[in-house]
Design an enzyme around this catalytic site. Structure first.
Site, mmCIF file in Angstrom:
data_model
loop_
_atom_site.group_PDB
_atom_site.id
_atom_site.type_symbol
_atom_site.label_atom_id
_atom_site.label_comp_id
_atom_site.label_asym_id
_atom_site.label_seq_id
_atom_site.Cartn_x
_atom_site.Cartn_y
_atom_site.Cartn_z
ATOM 1 C CE1 TYR A 136 -4.143 5.330 8.119
ATOM 2 C CE2 TYR A 136 -2.724 3.666 7.141
ATOM 3 C CZ TYR A 136 -3.081 4.452 8.218
ATOM 4 O OH TYR A 136 -2.375 4.359 9.392
ATOM 5 C CG ASP A 141 0.304 5.911 -0.229
ATOM 6 O OD1 ASP A 141 1.118 4.962 -0.305
ATOM 7 O OD2 ASP A 141 -0.357 6.170 0.794
ATOM 8 C CE LYS A 182 0.397 -1.834 4.212
ATOM 9 N NZ LYS A 182 -0.297 -0.578 4.050
#
Ligand SMILES: *Cc1c(COP(=O)(O)O)cnc(C)c1O
Length: 429
Positions: A144, A239, A267
């Site tokens: 994702y 990522d 995050k």
């Protein structure tokens, strides 16, 4: 435990917010039931609207690595807010956090801040395309990278070369530039390069996958991708929205000793405020506007509250030399405890873990990619999830998610969790 007020709040929310939530995974669709509404949080605990205390293993999907309402971050935000919340002009704070991030992470010279992981990945791919003057990217099934169009692609049956969109609204034109590969399968990636010579701008990958449960890269996989990228003039994008500042100060690049060309963050880097970032070497990053031709911008990018929160978070991680070891030890202890409890039940399971990322799969075979992750028994997972929730242990409401361990968690909390797993385990078969 009762969740009456949460249920009522969810019904109310559903009247005015699509599906009652502002991000789909919060809605408990995969496990049934209605989501828990949170009133406040401190350290490793959430307190919900029914006044239940929950031990939190989601931790806002990763950011709260030092626990909720972490003092230095909260104070920094309060102090900054008093001086104005947004200027749309540069601040010294942005240079301060950029300098620290560049010092902590290997192989990056410059970093650009945005507002989410989605934005970071979307911008990283645009930059890679502009820099290489190529259109296609390779992504892995089950990884994702946020919800921008290029990433919402899944293999249709037999669609080895071209992806098909898995959300309405993503055009065929966009989908055909995303090539889909199998995680941990280098031959598959090599075949995609062969079928698409001189046209792949970038490979984008979660160096430890965290969005199909936790899946570690197999030995040599990341190194192999690095070589394939070098041989094909393709950029390697890590990522690290999940893994950045979580697995090590320098993220997966440091942990595995593999260099990426562009790294994305989110995050943890925002300390719980909306922050994303992408970073790389001078020559790549200078290709961005205003120094270069690739356009990227944001009214609230580098927002002072968000930068203040992120800076305190990074400082705390940078100065605590034992933090990653401590997180690893706590998570190892949790893993061992869960194994002991599940072993007594005869239920089939697999546990994957890298550092403070861990996932429990009700699957007899090793979970190494999307298809093996999808094999897991979701009925057992649902029982496991709801059983733990009744015991006051809050894990992610989907078998495709990783648990994130926070340093605020005490061994007492972990022991409590292991006992809860023991109670729940007896009802799984
Ligand atoms: C969460 C996540 C994103 C998206 O970040 P948002 O801030 O939710 O937009 C991208 N990549 C990975 C690996 C993630 O875990």
């Amino acid at each position: 435990m009762l969740y009456q007020r949460s249920s009522r709040l969810f019904a109310e929310a559903s009247q005015v917010i699509p599906g009652g939530v502002n991000s789909p995974v919060r809605a408990f669709k995969a496990v049934g039931g209605t989501p828990i509404f949170i009133k406040e949080a401190k350290g490793p605990y959430l307190y919900d609207e029914d006044d239940n205390r929950l031990i939190d293993y989601i931790n806002s999907w990763g950011p709260m690595i030092l626990g909720h309402a972490y003092g230095p971050v909260v104070n920094a935000v309060i102090e900054r807010a008093k001086k104005g919340t947004s200027f749309g002009a540069p601040t010294a704070l942005e240079t301060e956090i950029a300098t620290l991030a560049v010092a902590m992470v290997p192989n990056i010279d410059k970093i650009r801040f945005v507002n989410s992981g989605t934005e970071a990945c979307m911008s990283a791919v645009r930059l890679a395309r502009g820099y290489t003057k190529r259109d296609k990217i390779i992504k892995f099934a089950g990884c994702y990278h946020g919800h921008s169009d290029s990433f919402l692609i899944q293999a249709g049956s037999g669609a080895v070369t071209f992806g098909t969109p898995n959300s309405p609204g993503v055009t065929q034109g966009t989908a055909q530039d995303t090539l889909l590969a199998k995680y941990n399968d280098l031959d598959n990636v090599a075949a995609l390069f062969k079928a698409n010579p001189n046209s792949v701008a970038a490979i984008i990958i979660e160096p430890v996958a965290g969005n199909m449960g936790c899946i570690p890269p197999s030995k040599g996989f990341l190194e192999g991708l690095r070589s394939l990228c070098d041989a094909n003039g393709t950029l390697l994008i890590f990522d690290e929205v999940m893994t950045g500042f979580r697995l090590a100060k320098g993220g997966a690049q440091e942990l595995f000793g593999v260099k990426a060309d562009i790294v994305t963050f989110g995050k943890v880097i925002g300390g719980g405020l909306p922050v994303g970032a992408f970073a790389g070497r001078h020559e790549i990053m200078d290709y961005l506007a205003p120094s270069g031709p690739v356009y990227q911008a944001g009214t609230l990018s580098g927002n002072p509250l968000a930068m203040a929160a992120g800076l305190e978070m990074l400082k705390a991680l940078n100065t605590d030399s034992a933090i990653y070891q401590r997180l690893d030890e706590k998570t190892t202890y949790l893993e061992k405890g869960i194994r002991e409890k599940l072993d007594t039940t005869g239920v089939v399971y697999t546990i994957n873990r890298v550092g403070s990322m861990i996932s429990v799969h009700f699957d007899a075979t090793p979970v190494t990619d999307f298809s093996t992750a999808a094999n897991g028994d979701n009925e057992t997972f649902k029982k496991f999830f709801h059983g733990l929730l009744q015991e006051g242990v809050y894990i992610a409401p989907s078998a495709y998610e990783t648990w994130f361990i926070t340093d605020a968690l005490t061994y007492e909390d972990i022991d409590y969790t292991i006992e809860a797993v023991g109670k729940v385990a007896n009802n799984l078969k």
